[in-house]
Design a protein around this motif. Structure first.
Motif, PDB file in Angstrom:
ATOM      1  N   LEU A  39       0.833  -1.202   0.000  1.00 33.60           N
ATOM      2  CA  LEU A  39       0.000   0.000   0.000  1.00 33.60           C
ATOM      3  C   LEU A  39       0.871   1.257   0.000  1.00 33.60           C
ATOM      4  O   LEU A  39       0.606   2.206  -0.744  1.00 33.60           O
ATOM      5  CB  LEU A  39      -0.941   0.008   1.212  1.00 33.60           C
ATOM      6  N   TYR A  40       1.901   1.243   0.829  1.00 36.98           N
ATOM      7  CA  TYR A  40       2.814   2.385   0.894  1.00 36.98           C
ATOM      8  C   TYR A  40       3.489   2.604  -0.465  1.00 36.98           C
ATOM      9  O   TYR A  40       3.560   3.736  -0.959  1.00 36.98           O
ATOM     10  CB  TYR A  40       3.866   2.175   1.985  1.00 36.98           C
ATOM     11  N   GLU A  41       3.965   1.522  -1.055  1.00 36.87           N
ATOM     12  CA  GLU A  41       4.646   1.610  -2.350  1.00 36.87           C
ATOM     13  C   GLU A  41       3.716   2.178  -3.426  1.00 36.87           C
ATOM     14  O   GLU A  41       4.108   3.062  -4.197  1.00 36.87           O
ATOM     15  CB  GLU A  41       5.121   0.208  -2.738  1.00 36.87           C
ATOM     16  N   LEU A  42       2.479   1.672  -3.498  1.00 32.45           N
ATOM     17  CA  LEU A  42       1.515   2.157  -4.488  1.00 32.45           C
ATOM     18  C   LEU A  42       1.226   3.645  -4.282  1.00 32.45           C
ATOM     19  O   LEU A  42       1.156   4.414  -5.238  1.00 32.45           O
ATOM     20  CB  LEU A  42       0.208   1.358  -4.400  1.00 32.45           C
ATOM     21  N   ALA A  43       1.056   4.043  -3.041  1.00 32.68           N
ATOM     22  CA  ALA A  43       0.763   5.445  -2.737  1.00 32.68           C
ATOM     23  C   ALA A  43       1.961   6.342  -3.019  1.00 32.68           C
ATOM     24  O   ALA A  43       1.813   7.435  -3.585  1.00 32.68           O
ATOM     25  CB  ALA A  43       0.323   5.583  -1.275  1.00 32.68           C
ATOM     26  N   ALA A  44       3.150   5.887  -2.649  1.00 33.06           N
ATOM     27  CA  ALA A  44       4.359   6.696  -2.863  1.00 33.06           C
ATOM     28  C   ALA A  44       4.641   6.881  -4.355  1.00 33.06           C
ATOM     29  O   ALA A  44       5.019   7.979  -4.780  1.00 33.06           O
ATOM     30  CB  ALA A  44       5.553   6.050  -2.162  1.00 33.06           C
ATOM     31  N   GLU A  45       4.438   5.809  -5.150  1.00 33.01           N
ATOM     32  CA  GLU A  45       4.649   5.907  -6.600  1.00 33.01           C
ATOM     33  C   GLU A  45       3.792   7.008  -7.208  1.00 33.01           C
ATOM     34  O   GLU A  45       4.217   7.687  -8.133  1.00 33.01           O
ATOM     35  CB  GLU A  45       4.276   4.586  -7.291  1.00 33.01           C
ATOM     36  N   ARG A  46       2.590   7.164  -6.671  1.00 34.03           N
ATOM     37  CA  ARG A  46       1.627   8.134  -7.218  1.00 34.03           C
ATOM     38  C   ARG A  46       1.611   9.448  -6.439  1.00 34.03           C
ATOM     39  O   ARG A  46       0.793  10.312  -6.717  1.00 34.03           O
ATOM     40  CB  ARG A  46       0.231   7.518  -7.208  1.00 34.03           C
ATOM     41  N   ARG A  47       2.487   9.530  -5.429  1.00 40.51           N
ATOM     42  CA  ARG A  47       2.546  10.719  -4.563  1.00 40.51           C
ATOM     43  C   ARG A  47       1.172  11.050  -3.955  1.00 40.51           C
ATOM     44  O   ARG A  47       0.721  12.189  -3.995  1.00 40.51           O
ATOM     45  CB  ARG A  47       3.109  11.915  -5.320  1.00 40.51           C
ATOM     46  N   LEU A  48       0.540  10.034  -3.416  1.00 34.19           N
ATOM     47  CA  LEU A  48      -0.786  10.193  -2.828  1.00 34.19           C
ATOM     48  C   LEU A  48      -0.671  10.606  -1.364  1.00 34.19           C
ATOM     49  O   LEU A  48       0.084   9.986  -0.606  1.00 34.19           O
ATOM     50  CB  LEU A  48      -1.577   8.882  -2.941  1.00 34.19           C
ATOM     51  N   PRO A  49      -1.432  11.606  -0.937  1.00 31.95           N
ATOM     52  CA  PRO A  49      -1.372  12.099   0.443  1.00 31.95           C
ATOM     53  C   PRO A  49      -2.262  11.275   1.378  1.00 31.95           C
ATOM     54  O   PRO A  49      -3.289  11.740   1.860  1.00 31.95           O
ATOM     55  CB  PRO A  49      -1.889  13.526   0.307  1.00 31.95           C
ATOM     56  N   VAL A  50      -1.884  10.023   1.614  1.00 37.90           N
ATOM     57  CA  VAL A  50      -2.742   9.118   2.377  1.00 37.90           C
ATOM     58  C   VAL A  50      -2.074   8.629   3.655  1.00 37.90           C
ATOM     59  O   VAL A  50      -0.858   8.663   3.807  1.00 37.90           O
ATOM     60  CB  VAL A  50      -3.161   7.887   1.530  1.00 37.90           C
ATOM     61  N   VAL A 138      -7.261   2.878   4.161  1.00 44.84           N
ATOM     62  CA  VAL A 138      -6.533   4.003   3.588  1.00 44.84           C
ATOM     63  C   VAL A 138      -7.435   5.221   3.696  1.00 44.84           C
ATOM     64  O   VAL A 138      -8.654   5.124   3.519  1.00 44.84           O
ATOM     65  CB  VAL A 138      -6.171   3.735   2.105  1.00 44.84           C
ATOM     66  N   SER A 139      -6.855   6.377   3.976  1.00 46.32           N
ATOM     67  CA  SER A 139      -7.602   7.629   4.022  1.00 46.32           C
ATOM     68  C   SER A 139      -6.769   8.744   3.412  1.00 46.32           C
ATOM     69  O   SER A 139      -5.571   8.831   3.671  1.00 46.32           O
ATOM     70  CB  SER A 139      -7.957   7.991   5.471  1.00 46.32           C
ATOM     71  N   GLY A 140      -7.421   9.587   2.629  1.00 49.44           N
ATOM     72  CA  GLY A 140      -6.765  10.754   2.061  1.00 49.44           C
ATOM     73  C   GLY A 140      -7.271  11.114   0.681  1.00 49.44           C
ATOM     74  O   GLY A 140      -7.059  12.220   0.196  1.00 49.44           O
ATOM     75  N   ASP A 146      -9.783   5.509  -2.187  1.00 53.10           N
ATOM     76  CA  ASP A 146      -9.173   4.835  -1.033  1.00 53.10           C
ATOM     77  C   ASP A 146      -9.460   3.333  -1.113  1.00 53.10           C
ATOM     78  O   ASP A 146      -8.566   2.497  -0.937  1.00 53.10           O
ATOM     79  CB  ASP A 146      -9.749   5.376   0.287  1.00 53.10           C
ATOM     80  N   HIS A 147     -10.722   2.996  -1.378  1.00 52.59           N
ATOM     81  CA  HIS A 147     -11.145   1.600  -1.485  1.00 52.59           C
ATOM     82  C   HIS A 147     -10.353   0.877  -2.572  1.00 52.59           C
ATOM     83  O   HIS A 147      -9.835  -0.228  -2.352  1.00 52.59           O
ATOM     84  CB  HIS A 147     -12.649   1.536  -1.781  1.00 52.59           C
ATOM     85  N   ALA A 148     -10.266   1.490  -3.745  1.00 50.76           N
ATOM     86  CA  ALA A 148      -9.581   0.870  -4.883  1.00 50.76           C
ATOM     87  C   ALA A 148      -8.111   0.595  -4.579  1.00 50.76           C
ATOM     88  O   ALA A 148      -7.554  -0.415  -5.023  1.00 50.76           O
ATOM     89  CB  ALA A 148      -9.715   1.740  -6.130  1.00 50.76           C
ATOM     90  N   LEU A 149      -7.473   1.473  -3.818  1.00 52.98           N
ATOM     91  CA  LEU A 149      -6.064   1.277  -3.470  1.00 52.98           C
ATOM     92  C   LEU A 149      -5.895   0.034  -2.589  1.00 52.98           C
ATOM     93  O   LEU A 149      -4.994  -0.776  -2.807  1.00 52.98           O
ATOM     94  CB  LEU A 149      -5.519   2.526  -2.769  1.00 52.98           C
ATOM     95  N   VAL A 150      -6.786  -0.133  -1.625  1.00 50.24           N
ATOM     96  CA  VAL A 150      -6.712  -1.317  -0.754  1.00 50.24           C
ATOM     97  C   VAL A 150      -6.998  -2.585  -1.560  1.00 50.24           C
ATOM     98  O   VAL A 150      -6.303  -3.592  -1.407  1.00 50.24           O
ATOM     99  CB  VAL A 150      -7.672  -1.194   0.447  1.00 50.24           C
ATOM    100  N   VAL A 151      -7.978  -2.527  -2.444  1.00 54.97           N
ATOM    101  CA  VAL A 151      -8.294  -3.682  -3.288  1.00 54.97           C
ATOM    102  C   VAL A 151      -7.084  -4.069  -4.125  1.00 54.97           C
ATOM    103  O   VAL A 151      -6.732  -5.256  -4.219  1.00 54.97           O
ATOM    104  CB  VAL A 151      -9.526  -3.395  -4.187  1.00 54.97           C
TER     105      VAL A 151
END
Length: 159
Positions: A39-50, A138-140, A146-151
């Motif tokens: 989850l961290y890797e996916l968010a960091a790649e996209r620079r997501l504020p979560v 996930v929140s942000g 958020d849901h799609a990222l966890v899925v």
């Protein structure tokens, strides 16, 4: 196709199908670390504020807050995960089920808004033959994002 382009009954059917798919054979602390790291890797790649939270039972086993997230996201994580624990369903699915009936979740259930939020981003972690053993949240972003990222991360763990 985005889930928000579907009508509410189609959204519910899609989320129910996801729930049947996203069942693990086991969920250890090491699995929690792998899922949280993904989850961290996916968010960091996209620079997501979560912010990210994983729990095994009631124990927090992974937490991360990426740049741009805040303590408000931690509150949302807890409130969405509380809905998952109460209903044994993804927080987004619970929200859509109330929407389909024309009901406001907090008004109808009378659950305190500061403790329960039927918004997308928290999912049960289920183990085959056992049931729900924890939550991933996930929140942000918008709830459906958020849901799609966890899925996505759960699907990666299943591969």
């Amino acid at each position: 196709m985005s889930i928000i382009s579907l009508d509410v009954s189609e959204r519910i059917a899609l989320l129910e199908a996801e729930g049947r798919e996203l069942v693990l054979d086991s969920f250890t602390r090491a699995d929690a670390w792998r899922l949280g790291s993904r989850l961290y890797e996916l968010a960091a790649e996209r620079r997501l504020p979560v912010a990210i939270d994983l729990r095994h039972g009631e124990q927090q086993v992974f937490h991360a807050a990426l740049e741009g997230s805040s303590a408000d996201n931690d509150s949302w994580l807890a409130r969405k995960a509380a809905v998952v624990r109460r209903y044994d369903e993804p927080s987004l699915l619970v929200g859509y089920r109330f929407e389909a009936k024309g009901r406001d979740f907090n008004a109808f259930t009378q659950l305190p808004f500061q403790q329960y939020a039927a918004h997308g981003g928290a999912l049960p972690i289920r183990v085959r033959g056992v049931g729900m053993v924890g939550t991933a949240a996930v929140s942000g972003l918008a709830g459906h994002e958020d849901h799609a990222l966890v899925v996505r991360a759960l699907r990666d763990l299943l591969e």
